[in-house]
Scaffold this motif. Structure first.
Motif, PDB file in Angstrom:
ATOM      1  N   ASP A 130       0.308  -3.343  -4.235  1.00 21.53           N
ATOM      2  CA  ASP A 130       0.146  -2.755  -2.892  1.00 21.53           C
ATOM      3  C   ASP A 130      -1.062  -1.883  -3.545  1.00 21.53           C
ATOM      4  O   ASP A 130      -2.172  -1.987  -2.018  1.00 21.53           O
ATOM      5  CB  ASP A 130       1.226  -1.668  -2.750  1.00 21.53           C
ATOM      6  CG  ASP A 130       2.337  -2.588  -1.836  1.00 21.53           C
ATOM      7  OD1 ASP A 130       2.458  -3.939  -1.977  1.00 21.53           O
ATOM      8  OD2 ASP A 130       3.529  -2.396  -2.140  1.00 21.53           O
ATOM      9  N   GLU A 164      -4.684  -2.626  -0.695  1.00 24.50           N
ATOM     10  CA  GLU A 164      -5.160  -1.071  -0.390  1.00 24.50           C
ATOM     11  C   GLU A 164      -6.078  -0.767  -0.618  1.00 24.50           C
ATOM     12  O   GLU A 164      -6.978  -0.235   0.736  1.00 24.50           O
ATOM     13  CB  GLU A 164      -4.139  -0.110  -1.194  1.00 24.50           C
ATOM     14  CG  GLU A 164      -4.023   1.230  -0.407  1.00 24.50           C
ATOM     15  CD  GLU A 164      -3.278   1.197   1.324  1.00 24.50           C
ATOM     16  OE1 GLU A 164      -3.633   2.091   2.308  1.00 24.50           O
ATOM     17  OE2 GLU A 164      -2.037   0.193   0.872  1.00 24.50           O
ATOM     18  N   ARG A 186       0.544  -5.686   3.720  1.00 27.30           N
ATOM     19  CA  ARG A 186       1.727  -5.098   3.559  1.00 27.30           C
ATOM     20  C   ARG A 186       1.700  -3.953   4.349  1.00 27.30           C
ATOM     21  O   ARG A 186       2.846  -3.115   4.696  1.00 27.30           O
ATOM     22  CB  ARG A 186       0.139  -3.966   2.532  1.00 27.30           C
ATOM     23  CG  ARG A 186       0.681  -3.340   1.688  1.00 27.30           C
ATOM     24  CD  ARG A 186       0.059  -1.896   0.992  1.00 27.30           C
ATOM     25  NE  ARG A 186       0.285  -1.052   0.738  1.00 27.30           N
ATOM     26  CZ  ARG A 186       1.777  -0.194   0.449  1.00 27.30           C
ATOM     27  NH1 ARG A 186       2.810  -0.796   1.659  1.00 27.30           N
ATOM     28  NH2 ARG A 186       2.150   0.770   0.422  1.00 27.30           N
ATOM     29  N   GLN A 190       0.810 -10.057  -2.031  1.00 30.27           N
ATOM     30  CA  GLN A 190       0.943  -9.035  -1.245  1.00 30.27           C
ATOM     31  C   GLN A 190       2.176 -10.313  -0.609  1.00 30.27           C
ATOM     32  O   GLN A 190       3.425  -9.865  -0.872  1.00 30.27           O
ATOM     33  CB  GLN A 190       0.001  -8.962  -0.199  1.00 30.27           C
ATOM     34  CG  GLN A 190       0.813  -7.578   0.703  1.00 30.27           C
ATOM     35  CD  GLN A 190       0.951  -6.426  -0.344  1.00 30.27           C
ATOM     36  OE1 GLN A 190       0.133  -6.282  -1.445  1.00 30.27           O
ATOM     37  NE2 GLN A 190       1.736  -6.161  -0.484  1.00 30.27           N
ATOM     38  N   SER A 238       4.594  -9.765  -3.601  1.00 30.19           N
ATOM     39  CA  SER A 238       5.366  -8.099  -3.343  1.00 30.19           C
ATOM     40  C   SER A 238       6.225  -7.667  -2.238  1.00 30.19           C
ATOM     41  O   SER A 238       7.482  -6.300  -2.617  1.00 30.19           O
ATOM     42  CB  SER A 238       4.029  -7.347  -3.469  1.00 30.19           C
ATOM     43  OG  SER A 238       4.214  -5.593  -3.203  1.00 30.19           O
ATOM     44  N   GLU A 239       6.274  -8.241  -1.233  1.00 30.97           N
ATOM     45  CA  GLU A 239       6.794  -8.350  -0.533  1.00 30.97           C
ATOM     46  C   GLU A 239       8.705  -8.317  -0.609  1.00 30.97           C
ATOM     47  O   GLU A 239       9.321  -7.739   0.614  1.00 30.97           O
ATOM     48  CB  GLU A 239       6.232  -8.664   0.890  1.00 30.97           C
ATOM     49  CG  GLU A 239       4.890  -7.901   1.652  1.00 30.97           C
ATOM     50  CD  GLU A 239       5.258  -6.157   1.782  1.00 30.97           C
ATOM     51  OE1 GLU A 239       6.024  -6.447   2.581  1.00 30.97           O
ATOM     52  OE2 GLU A 239       4.256  -5.422   1.544  1.00 30.97           O
TER      53      GLU A 239
END
Length: 194
Positions: free
Chosen positions: A12, A16, A71, A152, A155-156
């Motif tokens: 993240d 970002e 994200r 990502q 991550s999700e």
């Protein structure tokens, strides 16, 4: 699961960083576009290189911010349908959708983007336009964009599993969270249907 959540937070942060910083490329593209248009109108001069820089920058913004957009949960979705579902159902739909559709697609595109970029880089491929630029930086942004989107997606998936298992709360203000009055209305509807 804690180590996976640590990995998710690191991913993240990377997305970002890219998402916030590539936004400056939009300003650069606008300034180059305005400068190029001004020179073309005032001095009747133009350059293919400046035109190509504009689409390079636009493509880089689009590709490098895709993971950041995921994200932030800002990709296009059908909220009209999702708004009628419970949060738990929306979480499951996201988990299954990311795992079955998004992740395989991103892995395949990353796999295909590597030789697309590498051949261009090794050959020093140039634009076919007179005065055009080298092509590999644009192709590198495609590769890097899909790498960022793939990470990502991972991550999700980690976060959705943790949320479904009750290990973490959804981020406040995310599109997964409906306003309390809508969520309450869905719970009341579910109680009446039972």
């Amino acid at each position: 699961m804690q180590s996976l959540l640590t990995l998710s937070r690191a991913i993240d942060r990377i997305n970002e960083f890219f998402g916030r910083n590539v936004a400056w490329l939009v300003l650069a593209a606008v300034l180059i576009s305005a400068g190029n248009a001004t020179i073309r109108k005032m001095f009747d001069m133009s350059s293919n290189a400046w035109l190509e820089v504009q689409w390079y920058l636009f493509g880089a913004v689009f590709m490098l911010a895709a993971g950041y957009t995921l994200r932030k949960n800002e990709h296009v979705r059908i909220d009209v349908l999702a708004g009628n579902l419970s949060k738990k159902t929306r979480d499951w739909i996201d988990l299954v959708g990311h795992f079955i559709f998004l992740l395989p697609f991103c892995i395949m595109m990353t796999y295909l983007a590597w030789p697309f970029f590498w051949r261009s880089f090794l050959s020093g491929e140039m634009s076919s336009n007179a005065g055009g630029l080298i092509i590999w930086p644009a192709k590198a942004s495609v590769l890097l964009g899909f790498i960022l989107l793939t990470t990502q997606a991972v991550s999700e998936i980690i976060k959705r599993i943790a949320i479904i298992r009750g290990l973490i709360e959804d981020e406040p203000g995310s599109r997964h969270d409906l306003p309390p009055q809508v969520e309450a209305g869905l719970e009341m509807k579910g109680d009446r249907d039972a």
